[in-house]
Design a protein around this motif. Structure first.
Motif, PDB file in Angstrom:
ATOM      1  N   MET A 296       0.724  -1.321   0.015  1.00  0.00           N
ATOM      2  CA  MET A 296      -0.064  -0.085   0.104  1.00  0.00           C
ATOM      3  C   MET A 296       0.833   1.288  -0.002  1.00  0.00           C
ATOM      4  O   MET A 296       1.982   1.293   0.838  1.00  0.00           O
ATOM      5  CB  MET A 296      -0.820  -0.109   1.264  1.00  0.00           C
ATOM      6  N   LYS A 297       0.455   2.320  -0.661  1.00  0.00           N
ATOM      7  CA  LYS A 297       1.112   3.543  -0.929  1.00  0.00           C
ATOM      8  C   LYS A 297       0.417   4.521  -0.020  1.00  0.00           C
ATOM      9  O   LYS A 297      -0.818   4.625  -0.259  1.00  0.00           O
ATOM     10  CB  LYS A 297       1.123   3.769  -2.438  1.00  0.00           C
ATOM     11  N   VAL A 298       1.144   5.379   0.398  1.00  0.00           N
ATOM     12  CA  VAL A 298       0.405   6.646   1.182  1.00  0.00           C
ATOM     13  C   VAL A 298       1.218   7.690   1.105  1.00  0.00           C
ATOM     14  O   VAL A 298       2.421   7.836   1.245  1.00  0.00           O
ATOM     15  CB  VAL A 298       0.227   6.212   2.766  1.00  0.00           C
ATOM     16  N   ILE A 299       0.395   8.837   0.768  1.00  0.00           N
ATOM     17  CA  ILE A 299       1.113  10.046   0.514  1.00  0.00           C
ATOM     18  C   ILE A 299       0.597  10.995   1.963  1.00  0.00           C
ATOM     19  O   ILE A 299      -0.565  10.953   2.275  1.00  0.00           O
ATOM     20  CB  ILE A 299       0.553  11.028  -0.441  1.00  0.00           C
ATOM     21  N   LEU A 300       1.506  11.492   2.485  1.00  0.00           N
ATOM     22  CA  LEU A 300       1.566  12.451   3.814  1.00  0.00           C
ATOM     23  C   LEU A 300       1.767  13.829   3.524  1.00  0.00           C
ATOM     24  O   LEU A 300       2.850  14.170   2.852  1.00  0.00           O
ATOM     25  CB  LEU A 300       2.182  11.671   4.921  1.00  0.00           C
TER      26      LEU A 300
ATOM     27  N   MET B  46       9.768  11.395  10.179  1.00  0.00           N
ATOM     28  CA  MET B  46      10.400  10.709   9.177  1.00  0.00           C
ATOM     29  C   MET B  46      11.534   9.820   9.811  1.00  0.00           C
ATOM     30  O   MET B  46      11.745   8.681   9.397  1.00  0.00           O
ATOM     31  CB  MET B  46      11.084  11.850   8.256  1.00  0.00           C
ATOM     32  N   ASP B  47      12.173  10.107  10.956  1.00  0.00           N
ATOM     33  CA  ASP B  47      12.958   9.292  11.484  1.00  0.00           C
ATOM     34  C   ASP B  47      12.122   8.096  12.131  1.00  0.00           C
ATOM     35  O   ASP B  47      12.551   7.164  11.898  1.00  0.00           O
ATOM     36  CB  ASP B  47      13.778  10.108  12.788  1.00  0.00           C
ATOM     37  N   MET B  48      11.232   8.486  12.699  1.00  0.00           N
ATOM     38  CA  MET B  48      10.291   7.391  13.156  1.00  0.00           C
ATOM     39  C   MET B  48      10.029   6.235  12.109  1.00  0.00           C
ATOM     40  O   MET B  48      10.134   4.987  12.231  1.00  0.00           O
ATOM     41  CB  MET B  48       8.892   7.684  13.820  1.00  0.00           C
ATOM     42  N   LEU B  49       9.539   6.719  11.193  1.00  0.00           N
ATOM     43  CA  LEU B  49       8.970   5.918   9.895  1.00  0.00           C
ATOM     44  C   LEU B  49      10.118   5.172   9.159  1.00  0.00           C
ATOM     45  O   LEU B  49      10.048   3.941   9.200  1.00  0.00           O
ATOM     46  CB  LEU B  49       8.536   6.887   8.886  1.00  0.00           C
ATOM     47  N   ARG B  50      11.191   5.741   9.235  1.00  0.00           N
ATOM     48  CA  ARG B  50      12.453   4.807   8.678  1.00  0.00           C
ATOM     49  C   ARG B  50      13.060   3.787   9.554  1.00  0.00           C
ATOM     50  O   ARG B  50      13.553   2.834   9.294  1.00  0.00           O
ATOM     51  CB  ARG B  50      13.627   5.707   8.729  1.00  0.00           C
TER      52      ARG B  50
ATOM     53  N   ASP C 263      10.731  -1.341  10.392  1.00  0.00           N
ATOM     54  CA  ASP C 263      11.200  -2.381   9.327  1.00  0.00           C
ATOM     55  C   ASP C 263      10.335  -2.750   7.947  1.00  0.00           C
ATOM     56  O   ASP C 263      10.541  -3.154   7.188  1.00  0.00           O
ATOM     57  CB  ASP C 263      11.921  -3.574   9.997  1.00  0.00           C
ATOM     58  N   TYR C 264       8.924  -2.441   8.494  1.00  0.00           N
ATOM     59  CA  TYR C 264       7.960  -2.746   7.241  1.00  0.00           C
ATOM     60  C   TYR C 264       7.537  -1.479   6.621  1.00  0.00           C
ATOM     61  O   TYR C 264       6.442  -1.623   5.713  1.00  0.00           O
ATOM     62  CB  TYR C 264       6.723  -3.255   8.258  1.00  0.00           C
ATOM     63  N   ILE C 265       8.124  -0.415   6.680  1.00  0.00           N
ATOM     64  CA  ILE C 265       8.096   0.779   6.026  1.00  0.00           C
ATOM     65  C   ILE C 265       9.204   1.229   5.269  1.00  0.00           C
ATOM     66  O   ILE C 265      10.413   1.370   5.812  1.00  0.00           O
ATOM     67  CB  ILE C 265       7.545   1.944   6.810  1.00  0.00           C
ATOM     68  N   SER C 266       9.013   1.555   3.691  1.00  0.00           N
ATOM     69  CA  SER C 266       9.945   2.055   3.068  1.00  0.00           C
ATOM     70  C   SER C 266       9.860   3.277   2.447  1.00  0.00           C
ATOM     71  O   SER C 266       8.712   3.628   1.958  1.00  0.00           O
ATOM     72  CB  SER C 266      10.333   0.913   2.058  1.00  0.00           C
ATOM     73  N   VAL C 267      10.634   4.218   2.934  1.00  0.00           N
ATOM     74  CA  VAL C 267      10.353   6.031   2.595  1.00  0.00           C
ATOM     75  C   VAL C 267      10.775   5.785   1.165  1.00  0.00           C
ATOM     76  O   VAL C 267      12.098   5.696   1.005  1.00  0.00           O
ATOM     77  CB  VAL C 267      11.038   6.882   3.220  1.00  0.00           C
ATOM     78  N   VAL C 268       9.858   5.990   0.030  1.00  0.00           N
ATOM     79  CA  VAL C 268      10.261   5.944  -1.292  1.00  0.00           C
ATOM     80  C   VAL C 268      11.031   7.403  -1.693  1.00  0.00           C
ATOM     81  O   VAL C 268      11.976   7.479  -2.667  1.00  0.00           O
ATOM     82  CB  VAL C 268       9.061   5.583  -2.204  1.00  0.00           C
ATOM     83  N   LYS C 269      10.290   8.504  -1.416  1.00  0.00           N
ATOM     84  CA  LYS C 269      10.560   9.521  -1.874  1.00  0.00           C
ATOM     85  C   LYS C 269      10.255  10.853  -0.994  1.00  0.00           C
ATOM     86  O   LYS C 269       8.938  10.557  -0.624  1.00  0.00           O
ATOM     87  CB  LYS C 269       9.777   9.896  -3.299  1.00  0.00           C
ATOM     88  N   GLU C 270      10.719  11.564  -0.636  1.00  0.00           N
ATOM     89  CA  GLU C 270      10.567  12.801   0.131  1.00  0.00           C
ATOM     90  C   GLU C 270      10.557  14.196  -0.929  1.00  0.00           C
ATOM     91  O   GLU C 270      11.530  14.080  -1.814  1.00  0.00           O
ATOM     92  CB  GLU C 270      11.506  13.204   1.154  1.00  0.00           C
TER      93      GLU C 270
END
Length: 71
Positions: A1-5, A17-21, A24-31
């Motif tokens: 699933m993709k989510v835009i914040l 962003m630090d929390m999300l990184r 292990d089950y979340i990959s930050v694709v693009k900021e």
């Protein structure tokens, strides 16, 4: 699933962003930090949502002819 914040408070963005990184089950694709690009992405997401609602019969979209008549 993709989510835009859309993070409204720029001071808190690094913390989130630090929390999300760290998850292990979340990959930050693009900021996207540039306001102009951010607005384009937001507009596209809204357009895709409109199309999805139209396909479900929940929203009526204008035809190309109607759009051209407005110009």
């Amino acid at each position: 699933m993709k989510v835009i914040l859309d993070i409204k408070d720029n001071r808190r963005a690094p913390f989130l962003m630090d929390m999300l990184r760290r998850l292990d089950y979340i990959s930050v694709v693009k900021e996207v930090k540039e306001q102009r690009k951010s607005q384009i992405i937001s507009d596209l997401a809204e357009a895709f949502e409109d199309v999805r609602l139209h396909e479900q019969g929940k929203k009526k979209l204008k035809s190309v002819k109607e759009l051209l008549n407005e110009l």
